[in-house]
Motif scaffolding. Structure first.
Motif, short mmCIF file in Angstrom:
data_model
loop_
_atom_site.label_atom_id
_atom_site.label_comp_id
_atom_site.label_asym_id
_atom_site.label_seq_id
_atom_site.Cartn_x
_atom_site.Cartn_y
_atom_site.Cartn_z
N UNK A 390 0.84 -1.21 0.00
CA UNK A 390 0.00 0.00 0.00
C UNK A 390 0.87 1.26 0.00
N UNK A 391 0.26 2.38 -0.43
CA UNK A 391 0.95 3.67 -0.32
C UNK A 391 0.63 4.31 1.04
N UNK A 392 1.02 5.55 1.21
CA UNK A 392 0.88 6.21 2.51
C UNK A 392 -0.58 6.46 2.90
N UNK A 393 -1.52 6.41 1.94
CA UNK A 393 -2.94 6.59 2.24
C UNK A 393 -3.66 5.26 2.46
N UNK A 394 -2.99 4.16 2.20
CA UNK A 394 -3.56 2.85 2.45
C UNK A 394 -4.75 2.49 1.60
N UNK A 395 -4.93 3.15 0.44
CA UNK A 395 -6.03 2.93 -0.49
C UNK A 395 -7.38 3.27 0.14
N UNK A 396 -7.67 2.69 1.31
CA UNK A 396 -8.95 2.93 2.00
C UNK A 396 -8.77 3.71 3.30
N UNK A 397 -7.58 4.30 3.49
CA UNK A 397 -7.26 5.06 4.71
C UNK A 397 -7.33 4.22 5.97
N UNK A 398 -7.11 2.92 5.81
CA UNK A 398 -7.08 2.05 6.98
C UNK A 398 -5.74 2.24 7.70
N UNK A 399 -5.80 2.34 9.01
CA UNK A 399 -4.59 2.61 9.79
C UNK A 399 -3.56 1.50 9.64
N UNK A 400 -4.01 0.25 9.60
CA UNK A 400 -3.07 -0.88 9.45
C UNK A 400 -2.39 -0.86 8.10
#
Length: 474
Positions: A390-400
């Motif tokens: 994943x990138x820094x936004x996590x695609x879905x903004x999931x913290x993990x």
């Protein structure tokens, strides 16, 4: 004042009864015989005896007001006698009044009859005699002293002539006055007529001018209103045409965009005529790092299929949790293996970690050093040449998801990634583009900086980009 001296000024009953005696005393002659102060003392004396109120005796209270005991007693007796009088009979009084009225009428009629036999009152010499009537009035009678009938007739002729002359002169004066009045009224009437005719003439002209002005104004307003209506209709028609044209253009553009997406998908995916994909470098051994079971099919499915179908490419999957968030860790783990079987990843190439510091939770931030240690160990053990996550936004903004990116960034900054290993991250998009499927193909080619897959846009990580991202986050 009298009651104030005696100390009874607040005694309402004493005051009222004293006033009553005073009013009744007006029907007697006590005010003619005695002073008002003495009468007032007598009224107070009667009231005090009636109400049985004590009054000063030594010295006597009435001496202050200049009254004597004999005077007070006499006034009191006269007032008390008033209450001893018999009541009058109303019928007898009415009968007596009627008799007196009848006598008065008879005397009046008799006096009027005797007055008709007297000589003419116009005689200069008269002797007045009379008699008393029943009411004591004096009835006058006029009698002529002259005994000559000739003289009376002469006087009558003079009187008639004088009356006729006076009547003629009065008639003449009235005629002159009325004629002058008629003359002036006639003149005024003609002048008023001329004035009214002149005024009417001007008023007719004014009415005509007003009517003409109103007509001109109405025509002008009608012309302007007609022009305004036409302009409004034209502008409204233009706006409607413009809005209709805009809607048509939007619909046509949408249809063309959908057709373009279908064409690109058919040419690239179905027919394979044109290839816009660019493979990553050193794709011999590729490691996909996910945070939970189902991430591999939700976010990396097309990319995994692309590399599992290559003959000289070995694909590994590393999942940092078992998905115990809802108590379904075992179920989701089994689903992960079945999904990887469909995607072409053998079960021996799947690594699922169940670490206590790495729970499946939206509000828990994983320790960066733990994540970096696990990833570094697998890279060294498996000899990975390409790393995808994943990138820094996590695609879905999931913290993990975001913690995996920062763990790999920690390895790159500290130089713990081997030189032959390249790192790629999945570029995050908005929700609309995420679920557009094939409609996002043109946008992916236009907006993405690096294209390594048609449906998944990957971006290669380097030290400069990572340092910039870390500064932005700080």
């Amino acid at each position: 004042m009298y009651l104030q001296v005696l100390g009874y000024h607040n005694h309402q009953k004493l005051m009222q009864y004293s006033w009553n005696y005073m009013n009744d005393s007006l029907r007697t002659d006590v005010f003619v015989r005695y002073q008002p102060e003495t009468v007032a003392c007598a009224c107070i004396y009667l009231t005090a005896r009636k109400l049985k109120l004590p009054l000063p005796k030594n010295p006597a209270w009435y001496t202050i007001f200049g009254a004597t005991e004999e005077e007070i007693r006499d006034i009191s007796l006269r007032i008390l006698r008033l209450y001893c009088r018999p009541k009058p009979e109303i019928e007898a009084l009415e009968k007596k009044v009627e008799d007196l009225c009848k006598k008065y009428q008879e005397a009046k009629a008799k006096a009027r009859g005797s007055g008709n036999n007297t000589p003419n009152d116009s005689s200069p010499r008269q002797k007045t005699t009379g008699a008393h009537n029943a009411w004591g009035g004096f009835i006058r009678e006029k009698r002529s002293r002259s005994g000559s009938n000739d003289r009376d007739s002469k006087n009558d002729r003079y009187a008639e002539k004088y009356d006729k002359y006076e009547k003629d002169s009065r008639y003449k004066d009235d005629r002159d006055r009325y004629s002058e009045k008629d003359r002036y009224s006639e003149k005024d009437r003609y002048s008023d007529k001329d004035r009214y005719s002149e005024k009417e003439k001007y008023s007719d002209k004014d009415r005509y001018d007003d009517k003409k002005d109103r007509k001109d104004k109405y025509d002008r307003d009608e012309k302007y209103s007609r022009e305004d209506r036409e302009k409004y209709k034209k502008s409204k028609h233009r706006e409607e045409e413009k809005s209709d044209n805009t809607a048509e253009h939007i619909i046509i553009a949408c249809i063309l965009y959908v057709l373009l997406c279908i064409l690109l998908y058919t040419v690239i995916v179905k027919w394979g005529v044109i290839s816009f994909n660019r493979d990553v470098r050193n794709f011999q051994r590729v490691l996909f790092i996910t945070a939970h079971p189902d991430d591999e099919c939700m976010f990396f499915g097309p990319t995994i299929l692309n590399y599992t179908r290559k003959k000289n490419c070995v694909v590994y999957l590393m999942c940092l949790s078992t998905g115990k968030n809802y108590g379904m860790g075992l179920t989701r783990r089994n689903e992960l293996y079945k999904s990887c079987e469909v995607l072409g990843i053998p079960s021996s190439h799947i690594m699922v970690h169940d670490h206590t510091l790495l729970p499946d939770a939206m509000d828990v931030r994983w320790p960066i050093d733990v994540v970096a240690k696990l990833i570094s160990k697998n890279i060294d053990t498996l000899g990975i040449t390409a790393l995808i996550t994943f990138d820094r936004y996590g695609v879905s903004n999931h913290c993990n998801h975001c913690c995996i990116y920062y763990g790999i960034a920690n390895l790159i900054v500290n130089g713990r990634i081997p030189k032959g290993c390249d790192v790629y991250v999945l570029e995050s998009t908005n929700v609309l583009r995420k679920y557009w499927s094939m409609l996002d193909i043109p946008l992916s080619f236009i907006l993405s900086r690096f294209r390594y897959m048609l449906m998944n846009t990957l971006q290669q990580m380097n030290l400069v980009d990572i340092e910039l991202d870390l500064e932005i986050d700080d």
